[in-house]
Design an enzyme around this catalytic site. Structure first.
Site, short mmCIF file in Angstrom:
data_model
loop_
_atom_site.label_atom_id
_atom_site.label_comp_id
_atom_site.label_asym_id
_atom_site.label_seq_id
_atom_site.Cartn_x
_atom_site.Cartn_y
_atom_site.Cartn_z
N GLU A 1 -44.65 22.58 -4.01
CA GLU A 1 -43.30 22.43 -3.46
C GLU A 1 -42.60 21.56 -4.17
O GLU A 1 -42.53 20.47 -4.03
CB GLU A 1 -43.59 21.73 -1.92
CG GLU A 1 -42.79 22.05 -0.98
CD GLU A 1 -41.41 21.10 -1.01
OE1 GLU A 1 -40.81 21.33 -1.87
OE2 GLU A 1 -41.14 20.63 0.02
N GLU B 1 -35.07 21.29 -9.36
CA GLU B 1 -36.00 20.18 -9.54
C GLU B 1 -36.77 20.45 -10.79
O GLU B 1 -37.81 19.67 -10.86
CB GLU B 1 -36.72 19.79 -8.13
CG GLU B 1 -35.77 18.80 -7.24
CD GLU B 1 -36.38 18.50 -6.06
OE1 GLU B 1 -37.58 18.68 -5.67
OE2 GLU B 1 -35.78 18.11 -5.32
N1 SAH Z 1 -46.31 18.20 -2.05
C1 SAH Z 1 -45.60 17.34 -0.97
C2 SAH Z 1 -44.47 16.49 -1.76
C3 SAH Z 1 -43.32 17.33 -2.20
S1 SAH Z 1 -42.13 16.72 -2.87
C4 SAH Z 1 -45.10 17.84 0.25
O1 SAH Z 1 -45.20 19.23 0.07
O2 SAH Z 1 -44.99 17.16 1.20
C5 SAH Z 1 -42.17 16.99 -4.68
C6 SAH Z 1 -42.90 15.90 -5.40
O3 SAH Z 1 -43.28 16.45 -6.69
C7 SAH Z 1 -42.16 14.47 -5.62
O4 SAH Z 1 -43.14 13.78 -5.20
C8 SAH Z 1 -41.89 14.57 -7.29
O5 SAH Z 1 -42.29 13.20 -7.84
C9 SAH Z 1 -43.29 15.63 -7.73
N2 SAH Z 1 -43.05 16.40 -8.97
C10 SAH Z 1 -42.05 17.22 -9.33
N3 SAH Z 1 -42.31 17.82 -10.34
C11 SAH Z 1 -43.32 17.19 -10.97
C12 SAH Z 1 -44.32 17.75 -11.99
N4 SAH Z 1 -43.94 18.53 -12.78
N5 SAH Z 1 -45.47 16.92 -12.20
C13 SAH Z 1 -45.92 16.06 -11.08
N6 SAH Z 1 -45.13 15.68 -10.26
C14 SAH Z 1 -43.94 16.16 -9.85
#
Ligand code: SAH
Length: 671
Positions: A144, A153
């Site tokens: 996500e 993002e």
């Molecule tokens: N999966 C959770 C949070 C989603 S928010 C949910 O669905 O509730 C997205 C998260 O991904 C954020 O905490 C951000 O820090 C992390 N993130 C984004 N790109 C990333 C990457 N390439 N590797 C590791 N973490 C990542």
């Protein structure tokens, strides 16, 4: 480790970077993060769970072990869903350290420590192999990583890397695919966020029109997305020119290519008008069949009963590089181009299109500077003719033919207005070079020679400064006014003469979710996250308000608005604090989620401009807000529900304090 936090300094009008120590631990980032909003997004959570269950079943039916890679695990939610759905093992990757730590705790608390391994790394740093972070490649990829624009993002490069290095060929992806939709519209309101409209000035010697320079007229603007709560845009504010069409899709179960590319669709316009804007949103299919669909479609595309409120995903407004007249039934080509992180659009008429072999479009670059100086709400504010009228009326009252004016505001039209209205002294398209002088000096370093030995008879400000985040940050005008005191004539007129701070208690329809604890989410205990947010909100007992454009976030008033502080710009900034204590009577039933604060500028004794509440529209207390400004919202740490019969509090007491040393306003409310 050193952490720098940005903050506006109202006493200098500058953005400052403060270095925080070890104990800081990203409190502001956590307190203001979107995690709570995501956990409250029922529609999203339910559909992810359904999609994850279906993916685990498909893998098991193939007789394989279900090995999950969850990139960006946040609270660990999607990994816990996978583990509950029967996955054999989950690798939960999270780059943001405080969140990775929280995920470890949450996973443990929910009893999944043996099934979920939290890896505190960026996914592109994750290693696979017997000694690696992951024992083997995963066959289920759960992520996500989307923002309102889908790719902002960095979802695409992350997927590209994961397919190359972290997952098996033929893996199941949840979501399975994303699709971006577009619709062409005409909207004076939204176009006013991108172009400066002619400004009409009724002067004594007839009407004058201030027009923007041609560089500005023809400027394609900046490529950054404008994301808004499109569901708050009434249908009367735009005209639909085309049906909704699919712009492009991304299949996440196959290798993803993040390199820049363009997509083109043909549209048949359903109405004649001016094509100005592309409205866009996306949906995600959680499974290959497309039966589990989570969509950001706005109200006119899907029934309002099915709308899930969320703030972490909204809708996009893209401004075409120039407006284009279109006729009903005409066929036009819409091109979307993207790089790894952003999208932009171009409209082409069919006949031009024939000459162009490849439809590649360069990313727009602002050539006129205005799009760099003014953000979208600021364009909207400058185009607000009613607001301009208030300034014109007040300028007419104070200006004399021999007035020497000094204007202190960023990117303001006031000098031009003042000149048209007859000021003696004070830009290119309007041929005013000799009448308006731009001082390249900060107020404290203005010298008499800058002013050609004149004393200032009228000191002007909207006030507006690009560094302001909260309403009272524009009080920088007061500091600047103080700094130029020695250059002011003894009978100087300061416009605005004063400002006032107003406060009102509200119940939000939805915005409360972004700061409200979640407890459990789809059966998983996420209180660790709640506690972490609460702890960050209370860090150093910071009693802080946060800026929100409330026209996008419906609320109703529970108290009357009350004026709490006034700032007299005719005098210099005082040495002592300004404080107000009092109470706000609760007049209506409802949940007191917080207080809203805003500024009103008193241009003259009887002319004001209001940056907050414009009216209460009905007896339910529904509020209408200035559409160009952000208001300050102070969320109460506990909500009082005056619908419950017992213990109805009749009032909320407040203590509000303006510290002239810092320019900040500290507040406290007691329920
Ligand atoms: N999966 C959770 C949070 C989603 S928010 C949910 O669905 O509730 C997205 C998260 O991904 C954020 O905490 C951000 O820090 C992390 N993130 C984004 N790109 C990333 C990457 N390439 N590797 C590791 N973490 C990542």
């Amino acid at each position: 480790m050193r952490t720098f936090c940005g903050r506006a300094n109202p006493t200098t009008g500058a953005m400052e970077w403060l270095e925080e120590d070890e104990s800081y631990d990203y409190h502001q980032e956590i307190a203001r993060s979107r995690y709570a909003d995501m956990l409250h997004d029922k529609d999203r959570n339910v559909k992810y769970y359904q999609g994850i269950r279906a993916a685990v079943i498909r893998v098991k039916e193939r007789g394989e072990k279900a090995i999950v890679l969850d990139i960006g695990t946040g609270t660990g939610l999607l990994s816990m869903m996978a583990a509950s759905a029967g996955a054999d093992f989950c690798y939960a990757v999270e780059v943001f350290k405080p969140m990775a730590n929280a995920a470890v705790k949450i996973v443990e608390k929910n009893g999944f420590s043996d099934k979920i391994k939290v890896i505190n790394k960026h996914s592109t740093e994750v290693t696979v192999g017997p000694d690696g972070d992951m024992q083997c490649r995963a066959n289920i990829l759960v992520t996500e990583l989307f923002d309102t624009e889908l790719i902002g993002e960095g979802a695409l490069p992350t997927y590209e890397h994961a397919h190359k290095h972290l997952v098996q060929e033929g893996c199941e992806a949840v979501p399975h695919r994303a699709t971006v939709y577009v619709q062409l519209v005409e909207s004076r309101r939204m176009w006013s966020w991108n172009k400066l409209f002619p400004v009409r000035v009724e002067a004594e010697d007839g009407e004058k029109i201030i027009v923007s320079p041609s560089e500005m007229e023809n400027c394609p603007g900046v490529p950054s997305v404008c994301d808004i709560q499109l569901n708050q845009m009434p249908s009367s504010d735009f005209t639909i020119l085309s049906d909704v069409v699919t712009m492009f899709s991304v299949d996440f179960s196959k290798p993803v290519i993040s390199a820049s590319t363009c997509y083109r669709v043909q549209l048949e316009t359903i109405k004649s008008g001016k094509a100005q804007i592309v409205l866009s949103w996306w949906d995600i299919d959680m499974d290959p069949s497309g039966k589990i669909n989570c969509t950001m479609a706005p109200y006119w595309v899907k029934p309002t009963s099915a709308l899930q409120w969320r703030d972490h995903w909204m809708q996009c407004v893209y401004f075409l590089p120039k407006e284009e007249p279109v006729f009903q039934g005409e066929k036009v080509y819409l091109t979307a181009c993207r790089d790894e992180y952003s999208l932009w659009y171009k409209l082409q008429k069919a006949r031009e299109e024939e000459n162009k072999a490849d439809g590649r479009v360069e990313s727009p670059v602002c050539r006129c500077q205005a799009h760099l100086l003014w953000n979208r709400p600021r364009f909207g504010e400058l185009n607000d003719q009613n607001r301009t009228c208030q300034y014109i009326k007040s300028l007419m009252k104070v200006l004399k033919t021999d007035s020497v004016c000094l204007c202190i505001s960023d990117g303001s039209l006031l000098p031009v207005l003042a000149h048209y209205l007859g000021a003696k002294q004070f830009l290119k398209a309007n041929h005013l070079e000799d009448k308006i002088k731009i001082l390249e000096a900060r107020p404290e370093s203005v010298t008499s020679s800058h002013l050609e030995d004149n004393k200032i008879s009228v000191l002007l400000g909207e006030p507006f400064f690009t560094t302001s985040l909260l309403p009272w940050h524009n009080l920088y005008f007061w500091y600047a006014r103080t700094a130029v005191t020695m250059h002011l004539a003894s009978d100087v007129t300061v416009l605005p003469q004063s400002a006032s701070l107003h406060v009102m208690i509200v119940e939000f329809q939805d915005l409360w979710r972004i700061r409200s604890p979640c407890g459990t989410c789809e059966g998983f205990d996420v209180r660790t996250m709640d506690d972490m947010i609460k702890n960050s909100l209370n860090f150093r007992e910071s009693k802080e308000a946060e800026p929100h454009p409330l026209w996008e976030y419906p609320c109703k008033s529970l108290s009357d608005p009350q004026e709490v502080l006034t700032f007299d710009f005719r005098r210099t900034v005082p040495e002592h604090c300004l404080s107000a204590e009092g109470s706000l009577n609760l007049l209506r039933k409802g949940k007191s989620h917080g207080a809203v604060l805003w500024m009103e500028y008193h241009l003259t004794a009887d002319i004001s401009v209001n940056t907050g509440l414009t009216q209460i529209t009905n007896d339910k207390g529904n509020c209408e807000w200035n559409p160009h400004c952000k208001q300050a919202v102070y969320f109460f740490s506990s909500v009082i529900d005056s619908e419950t019969p017992t213990d109805i509090p009749s009032a909320v007491t407040y203590a509000i304090n303006f510290n002239p040393k810092t320019g900040e306003i500290i507040m406290d409310f007691k329920l």
